[in-house]
Scaffold this motif. Structure first.
Motif, PDB file in Angstrom:
ATOM      1  N   LEU A 114     -62.140  95.078 -50.950  1.00 30.96           N
ATOM      2  CA  LEU A 114     -61.214  95.522 -49.931  1.00 30.96           C
ATOM      3  C   LEU A 114     -59.806  95.926 -50.630  1.00 30.96           C
ATOM      4  N   GLN A 115     -59.786  95.404 -51.835  1.00 25.24           N
ATOM      5  CA  GLN A 115     -58.386  95.765 -52.593  1.00 25.24           C
ATOM      6  C   GLN A 115     -58.844  96.919 -53.600  1.00 25.24           C
ATOM      7  N   GLU A 116     -60.052  97.212 -53.637  1.00 28.94           N
ATOM      8  CA  GLU A 116     -60.504  98.151 -54.852  1.00 28.94           C
ATOM      9  C   GLU A 116     -60.642  99.602 -53.942  1.00 28.94           C
ATOM     10  N   ARG A 117     -61.204  99.444 -52.683  1.00 28.12           N
ATOM     11  CA  ARG A 117     -61.579 100.801 -52.287  1.00 28.12           C
ATOM     12  C   ARG A 117     -60.654 101.065 -51.012  1.00 28.12           C
ATOM     13  N   GLU A 118     -60.791 102.417 -50.601  1.00 21.13           N
ATOM     14  CA  GLU A 118     -60.180 103.016 -49.539  1.00 21.13           C
ATOM     15  C   GLU A 118     -60.846 102.577 -48.099  1.00 21.13           C
ATOM     16  N   GLU A 119     -62.138 102.670 -48.258  1.00 15.67           N
ATOM     17  CA  GLU A 119     -62.865 102.345 -47.153  1.00 15.67           C
ATOM     18  C   GLU A 119     -64.311 101.730 -47.538  1.00 15.67           C
ATOM     19  N   LEU A 120     -64.830 100.616 -46.600  1.00 15.52           N
ATOM     20  CA  LEU A 120     -65.684  99.727 -46.980  1.00 15.52           C
ATOM     21  C   LEU A 120     -66.486  99.720 -45.794  1.00 15.52           C
ATOM     22  N   LYS A 121     -67.938  99.802 -45.790  1.00 19.33           N
ATOM     23  CA  LYS A 121     -68.803  99.741 -44.903  1.00 19.33           C
ATOM     24  C   LYS A 121     -69.443  98.504 -44.660  1.00 19.33           C
ATOM     25  N   VAL A 122     -69.375  97.631 -43.678  1.00 11.37           N
ATOM     26  CA  VAL A 122     -70.109  96.230 -43.549  1.00 11.37           C
ATOM     27  C   VAL A 122     -71.108  96.417 -42.338  1.00 11.37           C
ATOM     28  N   SER A 135     -63.654  91.513 -41.438  1.00 14.71           N
ATOM     29  CA  SER A 135     -62.441  91.681 -40.467  1.00 14.71           C
ATOM     30  C   SER A 135     -61.419  90.579 -40.713  1.00 14.71           C
ATOM     31  N   ALA A 136     -61.694  89.511 -40.664  1.00 18.17           N
ATOM     32  CA  ALA A 136     -61.105  88.320 -40.667  1.00 18.17           C
ATOM     33  C   ALA A 136     -60.629  88.047 -41.960  1.00 18.17           C
ATOM     34  N   ILE A 137     -61.328  88.254 -43.172  1.00 20.96           N
ATOM     35  CA  ILE A 137     -60.927  88.286 -44.337  1.00 20.96           C
ATOM     36  C   ILE A 137     -59.807  89.262 -44.701  1.00 20.96           C
ATOM     37  N   ALA A 138     -60.044  90.613 -44.190  1.00 20.81           N
ATOM     38  CA  ALA A 138     -58.855  91.760 -44.223  1.00 20.81           C
ATOM     39  C   ALA A 138     -57.845  91.317 -43.673  1.00 20.81           C
ATOM     40  N   GLU A 139     -57.787  90.399 -42.625  1.00 22.09           N
ATOM     41  CA  GLU A 139     -56.655  90.062 -41.951  1.00 22.09           C
ATOM     42  C   GLU A 139     -55.722  89.169 -42.766  1.00 22.09           C
ATOM     43  N   GLY A 140     -56.433  88.348 -43.690  1.00 18.60           N
ATOM     44  CA  GLY A 140     -55.798  87.438 -44.372  1.00 18.60           C
ATOM     45  C   GLY A 140     -55.052  88.100 -45.798  1.00 18.60           C
ATOM     46  N   LEU A 141     -55.767  89.025 -46.207  1.00 18.42           N
ATOM     47  CA  LEU A 141     -55.168  89.953 -47.396  1.00 18.42           C
ATOM     48  C   LEU A 141     -53.816  90.623 -46.761  1.00 18.42           C
ATOM     49  N   LYS A 142     -53.914  91.438 -45.720  1.00 25.50           N
ATOM     50  CA  LYS A 142     -52.960  92.057 -44.992  1.00 25.50           C
ATOM     51  C   LYS A 142     -51.703  91.040 -44.821  1.00 25.50           C
ATOM     52  N   ALA A 143     -52.146  89.862 -44.191  1.00 29.10           N
ATOM     53  CA  ALA A 143     -50.972  89.030 -43.927  1.00 29.10           C
ATOM     54  C   ALA A 143     -50.312  88.419 -45.509  1.00 29.10           C
ATOM     55  N   GLY A 169     -49.651  90.743 -47.871  1.00 31.98           N
ATOM     56  CA  GLY A 169     -49.165  91.810 -48.207  1.00 31.98           C
ATOM     57  C   GLY A 169     -49.974  92.545 -49.236  1.00 31.98           C
ATOM     58  N   LYS A 170     -51.290  92.291 -49.408  1.00 29.99           N
ATOM     59  CA  LYS A 170     -51.992  92.866 -50.319  1.00 29.99           C
ATOM     60  C   LYS A 170     -52.973  94.139 -49.850  1.00 29.99           C
ATOM     61  N   PRO A 171     -53.082  95.232 -50.544  1.00 29.67           N
ATOM     62  CA  PRO A 171     -53.723  96.259 -50.225  1.00 29.67           C
ATOM     63  C   PRO A 171     -55.171  96.050 -49.585  1.00 29.67           C
ATOM     64  N   CYS A 172     -55.615  96.803 -48.560  1.00 32.55           N
ATOM     65  CA  CYS A 172     -56.876  96.465 -47.842  1.00 32.55           C
ATOM     66  C   CYS A 172     -57.414  97.769 -47.567  1.00 32.55           C
ATOM     67  N   ALA A 173     -58.658  97.950 -47.542  1.00 25.19           N
ATOM     68  CA  ALA A 173     -59.523  98.921 -47.296  1.00 25.19           C
ATOM     69  C   ALA A 173     -59.686  99.346 -45.750  1.00 25.19           C
ATOM     70  N   ARG A 174     -59.984 100.259 -45.362  1.00 20.67           N
ATOM     71  CA  ARG A 174     -60.530 100.594 -43.872  1.00 20.67           C
ATOM     72  C   ARG A 174     -61.825  99.935 -43.772  1.00 20.67           C
TER      73      ARG A 174
END
Length: 288
Positions: free
Chosen positions: A166-174, A224-232, A234-239
């Motif tokens: 999530l921090q390396e890419r701009e988009e991630l398919k799951v 998505s829950a992991i991404a929420e944690g990264l955003k909270a 302040g870390k970069p996060c892929a779509r």
């Protein structure tokens, strides 16, 4: 009390050492001292340690890799648990063993209970089911705990992989059509500690039990829950983009429905794990 744990640096083994440290003298043997594929060494170590309780937290968990090395998967996941059960029975002590949602094919409409017939889709699931059967065939005191989607802040798992990608890419398919319960290794260890306390208090409801964090989601929902944690933080996060399993082929087929009914564990042992979201929050709050 002396507890022998097979595995040392694995996700569950690490958490078990923490959860049981104040309850017993815990001996955790990693691969450097205990090769589960070496049955004679396995017997020798158990006899040498002479524990009061044996916990098998080691396994061949590389699901896709197991497809190309079934002999290794069955040696560690099927033969070794049977040997451990034999040695535990000879010592007159209980064995706690961890199994998996992958013993089911995932075609059922609801959460699987312990009474549902297993039908694993791949080598990993078949090897874990064979391990369950080997333990049951010995007939000693045992708890077989089936869990699902295990993660922690250590080792190789979905949480750490997603945090990195999530921090390396701009988009991630799951994948969004496989449903189950992400289960923190810390929750598994805490529940195991409760089971040990129950056993010490006289509970003898041996057998197979389902043990996962409560609730359900898809791998996409977990991501998505992991991404929420990264955003909270302040870390970069892929779509994130949801996709069906058909768009992400793997060597081993995964069950679409990995939901496990854990009501038997609550009824017999009075053990209930927290919701998967609160467990994830607790995990992420841990120091690395």
């Amino acid at each position: 009390m002396k507890i022998l744990i097979t595995g040392n640096n694995g996700q569950v083994a690490r958490e078990l050492r923490l959860a049981l440290a104040d309850k017993a003298n815990v001996i955790a043997l990693g691969r450097d001292r205990l090769d589960l594929a070496n049955t004679e060494l396995l017997r020798q170590q158990v006899r040498a340690q002479a524990p009061d309780l044996l916990i098998n937290a080691a396994a061949h968990t590389a699901v896709d890799q197991a497809e190309s090395e079934p002999e290794a998967a069955f040696a560690i996941n099927a033969t070794a648990p049977g040997v451990l059960a034999e040695e535990a029975a000879a010592l007159g002590i209980p064995l706690i063993h961890y199994s998996t949602d992958y013993v089911f094919d995932g075609t059922g409409p609801g959460a699987y209970s312990e009474a549902d017939a297993p039908n694993p889709l791949g080598v990993y699931g078949r090897s874990k089911l064979a391990g369950e059967q080997a333990i049951q065939a010995v007939g000693g005191q045992h708890l077989i705990l089936r869990t699902s989607w295990v993660y922690s802040l250590h080792g190789r798992n979905f949480l750490l992989t997603m945090q990195r990608l999530l921090q390396e890419r701009e988009e991630l398919k799951v994948v969004d059509d496989q449903i189950g319960a992400p289960t923190w290794a810390g929750s598994i260890a805490q529940a195991t500690a409760q089971l040990v306390e129950g056993w010490q208090s006289g509970n003898r409801h041996w057998g197979v039990y389902h043990l996962t964090n409560q609730g359900e989601t898809s791998w996409f929902g977990f991501a998505s829950a992991i991404a929420e944690g990264l955003k909270a933080a302040g870390k970069p996060c892929a779509r994130l983009l949801p996709i069906p399993s058909s768009e992400y082929p793997t060597p081993a087929r995964r069950p679409l429905n990995s939901r496990l009914d854990c009501s038997k564990l609550a009824r017999d042992w009075h053990v209930t794990l927290p919701d998967w979201r609160s467990a994830l929050a607790e995990c992420l709050a841990q120091p690395r």
